[in-house]
Scaffold this motif. Structure first.
Motif, mmCIF file in Angstrom:
data_model
loop_
_atom_site.group_PDB
_atom_site.id
_atom_site.type_symbol
_atom_site.label_atom_id
_atom_site.label_comp_id
_atom_site.label_asym_id
_atom_site.label_seq_id
_atom_site.Cartn_x
_atom_site.Cartn_y
_atom_site.Cartn_z
ATOM 1 N N ASN A 133 -7.848 -3.197 1.493
ATOM 2 C CA ASN A 133 -7.511 -1.818 1.868
ATOM 3 C C ASN A 133 -6.898 -1.791 3.276
ATOM 4 O O ASN A 133 -7.545 -1.358 4.230
ATOM 5 N N PRO A 134 -5.663 -2.242 3.433
ATOM 6 C CA PRO A 134 -5.050 -2.298 4.774
ATOM 7 C C PRO A 134 -4.879 -0.938 5.444
ATOM 8 O O PRO A 134 -5.034 -0.836 6.666
ATOM 9 N N ASP A 135 -4.545 0.107 4.688
ATOM 10 C CA ASP A 135 -4.325 1.416 5.308
ATOM 11 C C ASP A 135 -5.615 1.936 5.936
ATOM 12 O O ASP A 135 -5.619 2.441 7.069
ATOM 13 N N GLY A 136 -6.707 1.831 5.210
ATOM 14 C CA GLY A 136 -7.982 2.277 5.756
ATOM 15 C C GLY A 136 -8.448 1.400 6.903
ATOM 16 O O GLY A 136 -8.997 1.892 7.894
ATOM 17 N N THR A 157 0.834 -1.197 0.000
ATOM 18 C CA THR A 157 0.000 0.000 0.000
ATOM 19 C C THR A 157 0.872 1.251 0.000
ATOM 20 O O THR A 157 2.102 1.184 0.113
ATOM 21 N N HIS A 158 0.227 2.406 -0.083
ATOM 22 C CA HIS A 158 0.955 3.665 0.012
ATOM 23 C C HIS A 158 1.744 3.751 1.316
ATOM 24 O O HIS A 158 2.823 4.337 1.356
ATOM 25 N N GLU A 159 1.198 3.174 2.391
ATOM 26 C CA GLU A 159 1.852 3.237 3.692
ATOM 27 C C GLU A 159 2.763 2.038 3.949
ATOM 28 O O GLU A 159 3.280 1.888 5.056
ATOM 29 N N GLY A 160 2.954 1.204 2.924
ATOM 30 C CA GLY A 160 3.916 0.107 3.024
ATOM 31 C C GLY A 160 3.378 -1.187 3.590
ATOM 32 O O GLY A 160 4.153 -2.110 3.863
ATOM 33 N N ARG A 161 2.073 -1.299 3.772
ATOM 34 C CA ARG A 161 1.506 -2.544 4.296
ATOM 35 C C ARG A 161 1.414 -3.596 3.192
ATOM 36 O O ARG A 161 1.179 -3.283 2.034
ATOM 37 N N LYS A 162 1.548 -4.843 3.585
ATOM 38 C CA LYS A 162 1.536 -5.949 2.630
ATOM 39 C C LYS A 162 0.124 -6.201 2.097
ATOM 40 O O LYS A 162 -0.861 -6.169 2.833
ATOM 41 N N LEU A 163 0.054 -6.486 0.805
ATOM 42 C CA LEU A 163 -1.156 -7.003 0.175
ATOM 43 C C LEU A 163 -0.876 -8.468 -0.143
ATOM 44 O O LEU A 163 0.042 -8.774 -0.913
ATOM 45 N N VAL A 164 -1.630 -9.369 0.473
ATOM 46 C CA VAL A 164 -1.295 -10.786 0.379
ATOM 47 C C VAL A 164 -2.472 -11.599 -0.153
ATOM 48 O O VAL A 164 -3.632 -11.200 -0.047
ATOM 49 N N MET A 165 -2.130 -12.763 -0.701
ATOM 50 C CA MET A 165 -3.124 -13.718 -1.166
ATOM 51 C C MET A 165 -2.772 -15.081 -0.586
ATOM 52 O O MET A 165 -1.674 -15.599 -0.803
ATOM 53 N N LEU A 166 -3.699 -15.641 0.194
ATOM 54 C CA LEU A 166 -3.529 -17.001 0.705
ATOM 55 C C LEU A 166 -4.199 -17.953 -0.275
ATOM 56 O O LEU A 166 -5.391 -17.810 -0.573
ATOM 57 N N THR A 167 -3.442 -18.896 -0.785
ATOM 58 C CA THR A 167 -3.962 -19.887 -1.716
ATOM 59 C C THR A 167 -4.194 -21.182 -0.961
ATOM 60 O O THR A 167 -3.269 -21.721 -0.345
ATOM 61 N N VAL A 168 -5.415 -21.693 -1.004
ATOM 62 C CA VAL A 168 -5.782 -22.888 -0.262
ATOM 63 C C VAL A 168 -6.255 -23.956 -1.234
ATOM 64 O O VAL A 168 -7.130 -23.706 -2.084
ATOM 65 N N GLY A 169 -5.677 -25.142 -1.124
ATOM 66 C CA GLY A 169 -6.069 -26.261 -1.974
ATOM 67 C C GLY A 169 -5.457 -27.543 -1.458
ATOM 68 O O GLY A 169 -4.605 -27.529 -0.557
ATOM 69 N N LEU A 170 -5.885 -28.638 -2.001
ATOM 70 C CA LEU A 170 -5.253 -29.910 -1.642
ATOM 71 C C LEU A 170 -3.801 -29.885 -2.091
ATOM 72 O O LEU A 170 -3.463 -29.264 -3.113
#
Length: 838
Positions: A170-173, A76-89
């Motif tokens: 939207n982690p910053d908000g 983000t603008h404030e440096g927070r991580k944007l992440v995706m957790l992938t779940v599957g067998l």
């Protein structure tokens, strides 16, 4: 009985173990996988969870389970991580890259459907509005369930789907709101709606760092959160995408289908908002019925605008799903039906998350076949049209053209060079519907009330002149923008340097040069110069840097300009004489030194945070120029004389008479007040300026026609201007018009502030044309009685200063490159605007 069930469901979490309230259905769970409560040290819903803790919990799941992996898709603008957790067998995760390539191939109409023998892709997206926090808590519960549960239902889901969990868009908000809610949380909890916990201070947590609504940014791709998500999206093309929100506390729960699409002939297949929505709705109603939750469908919200998280995936062969949960706006709050608790809101979002996966798996084959048909129909639809492509160019402004090209490429729209030296977008391509969204305009609609904008032809945002074509002459495809702008090598001069005024980055370069101590002048009349054996034309607003008149030596001046050209990709020309071929010479009185802006922006309660954020974002990220943000509550103590320019955006300014007089006296001392849209109305209403608004004429003899009460919102809503594109006629000789080459300019209008043209014949800078409508819904009354006679930009002299009044917002959503220049001209050239009539 139904009310009693609702009350019980609101309160039952208090009487059973917190985790059982959410998770009981999907037992047994693997003991080695920590629950959210185990990891956080408190039960879900007891507090609002910070974004970093959400991310670290998902990282923990990926660490301890072979069902999950986690990736970072942006910051983000404030440096927070944007992440995706992938779940599957595990076996599916091992083959994920192969599945991804098959999914991409499935979007190619020229290849057979290759994705039917692999898992479905489901993307669960949460918390795009930061102060709608329940869904991010539900994301942790959903992640835990899918990773740890050994229930037969969950194992069946994972046998047929890979689930991508985006916990906080939207982690910053979110963290802005989380801090507020936790800071004001009482013990015991306070359910009083008037308590501070339930009433955030300005700008509140809905928006991101620059106060942008990220749920409007999927199409426009201005912010890093959206750009990261779009880059991820076009690698995976999920079949189902969720968009979880919250709404007013007194409501219940909403899921699709939405209200009827407002477009007369929607470009989205009816199969999407008809058949698919109905299939999924049955699962949502069953799941919510089972826990006694109430809900509604079809009455509100629409997916007309293609830039929502609940509409953009619909234009990419997927099914996008909107959910709206009544908000507790804190931890517990009184409603007409009792108390609504944070855990209850989380539970509804969690149940809908799991129901989404269930519905997707139940419709797996249909969804996969639908995605392939979607892109195939894009080609067939394009082939039916007489329009085979759109050709365009911006020959005098490569930076604005580059910004527009970036929008084409981020949406995977194919664009080619053409034989005329410009560019062409063919319609017969998989992203045909996105091509329509960027170029087509409309003036007929089935509805007149929109949840958001009714116009979004993005080419007009960038003031890109384009034309439809029935014949294609395609050259090389443009696949990236590296090296798109080539600037000639700058040669040194002991005399002067010149820069054409037409480039979008001219204000940014001006500020850079001024910040390095150079005196920059601008041309109030055009000229042509002979340079290296070629005649070059320099329009109004071109820059001149006179070397002998600088405080720095010629070598230092050269090095600053060389670095400026590199940073902003603008050609700079070395001049060795002040005598020009035509027009004014370099020593003319019409070549005037520019004052360095010292700008301030009023912010705070009552101010439109969107518009304020757009100003801040523009100056921060494109001009790289600071602007002081002054809270209205402190205005009485602020020394305005530190600034020469003050910006006021739309809003409710509850300023005292003394504070109003303070602003007026400051302007009269020779300074510039810039007012946007609603602030222009404020300046007129408060008699800061002697201008007039065009308002509806009141007729005391008029008899009101009786209308049904139930239709009131529809009838009144028709007279709103929710967002249209209109054409104005711009005075190219006025300093506010510098940099433009065509007086016909598209602008964005989303308010009912109608400025009456000034009595001063030189003060109306931009006026709506005789036939101003370009795109979007506007009532006949607004068009004929208000817009056509109105001005959209004018200057009102005030003592030794001036007020620059915009009737529209030139910086809308950070996307209006075509009108940004007028606003920046007001900042950089405001002091040069005098009253010729004096």
């Amino acid at each position: 009985m139904l009310k009693r069930l609702l009350l019980l469901s609101l309160l039952c979490w208090q009487f059973v173990p917190a985790q059982d309230y959410f998770l009981e259905k999907y037992q047994p769970y693997a003991a080695e996988i920590p629950t959210p409560e185990d990891y956080l040290g408190y039960g879900i819903g007891e507090h609002h969870t910070r974004h970093d803790l959400i991310v670290s919990y998902l990282e923990k799941l990926a660490e301890v389970s072979d069902r999950a992996t986690i990736t970072e898709y942006g910051r983000t603008h404030e440096g927070r991580k944007l992440v995706m957790l992938t779940v599957g067998l595990p076996k599916h995760l091992a083959q994920l890259e192969t599945y991804r390539k098959n999914q991409l191939a499935n979007t190619d109409p020229t290849t057979p459907n290759t994705a039917t023998d692999q898992p479905l892709f489901v993307n669960l997206g949460y918390n795009v509005h930061g102060n709608e926090p329940s869904s991010a808590e539900a994301a942790m519960l959903t992640a835990y369930t899918l990773v740890a549960s050994n229930h037969t239902e969950v194992l069946n889901y994972l046998a047929h789907a890979v689930v991508f969990i985006d916990p906080t868009i939207n982690p910053d908000g979110r963290d802005r709101h989380t801090q507020w809610a936790n800071a004001y949380q009482g013990s015991p909890l306070n359910a009083d709606p008037q308590d501070a916990e339930h009433n955030e201070a300005w700008p509140r947590g809905r928006t991101n760092h620059y106060w942008f609504d990220l749920n409007r940014d999927w199409l426009l791709a201005i912010n890093p959160e959206s750009r990261g998500k779009l880059n991820w999206y076009h690698q995976w093309y999920p079949n189902v995408v969720t968009d979880f929100h919250e709404m007013g506390t007194q409501s219940t729960y909403f899921f699709e289908p939405m209200k009827a699409n407002g477009s007369l002939d929607p470009i989205m297949p009816k199969e999407n908002y008809g058949e698919l929505n109905d299939r999924f709705a049955a699962h949502f109603s069953q799941a919510l019925d089972s826990i006694g939750s109430f809900y509604f469908t079809k009455e509100l919200f629409d997916g007309t605008y293609p830039g929502y998280g609940s509409s953009y995936p619909d234009l990419q062969g997927g099914l996008a799903l909107l959910f709206e949960q009544a908000s507790s706006r804190g931890h517990v709050q009184k409603t007409a039906f009792g108390e609504i608790t944070f855990p209850f809101t989380i539970r509804n979002q969690y149940v809908s998350s799991m129901a989404t996966v269930k519905a997707a798996v139940a419709n797996k084959a249909y969804l996969q076949e639908y995605q392939h048909r979607f892109f195939s129909s894009a080609i067939s639809n394009a082939n039916k049209s007489k329009i085979k492509g759109y050709s365009f160019d911006v020959p005098n402004d490569r930076n604005r053209l580059k910004a527009f090209m970036d929008k084409l490429l981020i949406h995977k729209i194919k664009v080619y060079e053409n034989q005329q030296g410009g560019f062409t977008v063919p319609t017969a391509q998989p992203q045909y519907r996105m091509v329509q969204s960027l170029f087509e305009t409309y003036d007929q609609y089935r509805d007149s009330v929109y949840y958001d904008a009714s116009a979004w032809s993005v080419a007009h945002f960038y003031n890109v002149k384009y034309r439809p074509t029935s014949k294609l002459s395609l050259g090389q495809e443009v696949t990236d923008l590296n090296g798109f702008i080539e600037t000639p090598s700058l040669s040194a001069s002991e005399y002067a340097y010149m820069i054409k005024g037409s480039d979008y980055n001219v204000p940014a370069l001006t500020h850079y040069l001024q910040s390095k101590g150079l005196v920059v002048s601008t041309a109030f009349k055009p000229f042509s110069a002979q340079l290296s054996g070629k005649t070059e034309s320099f329009p109004y607003g071109s820059l001149v840097i006179a070397v002998p008149l600088q405080k720095k030596n010629s070598e230092a001046v050269f090095n600053i300009l060389k670095e400026g050209q590199k940073r902003f990709e603008i050609p700079i020309y070395a001049a060795h004489t002040g005598m020009n071929v035509s027009g004014v010479d370099l020593g003319s009185l019409n070549i005037r030194a520019m004052r360095k802006p010292k700008a301030a922006l009023l912010i705070g309660e009552g101010v439109n945070s969107y518009e304020a954020g757009e100003v801040w974002h523009l100056l921060d990220t494109r001009v790289h120029m600071p602007i002081s943000k002054l809270r209205t509550a402190q205005l009485g103590r602020v020394n305005l004389d530190k600034y020469n320019t003050l910006v006021m955006v739309s809003g409710r300014y509850d300023l005292s008479k003394k504070e109003q007089e303070k602003i007026k006296a400051w302007v009269q001392r020779g300074n510039t007040l810039i007012t946007l849209a609603g602030a222009s109305k404020w300046a007129i209403d408060k008699k800061i300026v002697s201008e007039i608004l065009i308002t509806k004429k009141k007729d005391s003899t008029e008899t009101q026609v009786r209308k049904p009460f139930v239709t009131a919102s529809e009838h009144l809503g028709r007279e709103r201007v929710g967002g249209i594109i209109a054409q104005v006629d711009l005075d190219l000789t006025h300093p506010l018009g510098f940099g433009y080459s065509d007086p016909k300019l598209p602008i964005y209008k989303n308010n009912t502030v109608w400025l009456k043209p000034s009595k001063n014949p030189y003060a109306t800078v931009a006026k709506y044309t005789r036939d101003p409508h370009i795109d979007g819904y506007i009532s006949k009354t607004n068009l004929n009685e208000f817009m056509k006679p109105a001005a959209s930009l004018m200057v009102s002299p005030l003592g030794g200063g001036r007020v620059i009044l915009f009737g529209h917002n030139p910086n809308f959503r950070g996307s209006w490159y075509g009108t940004n220049r007028m606003f920046l001209n007001a900042l950089f050239l405001g002091d040069k605007i005098y009253n010729p009539a004096d």
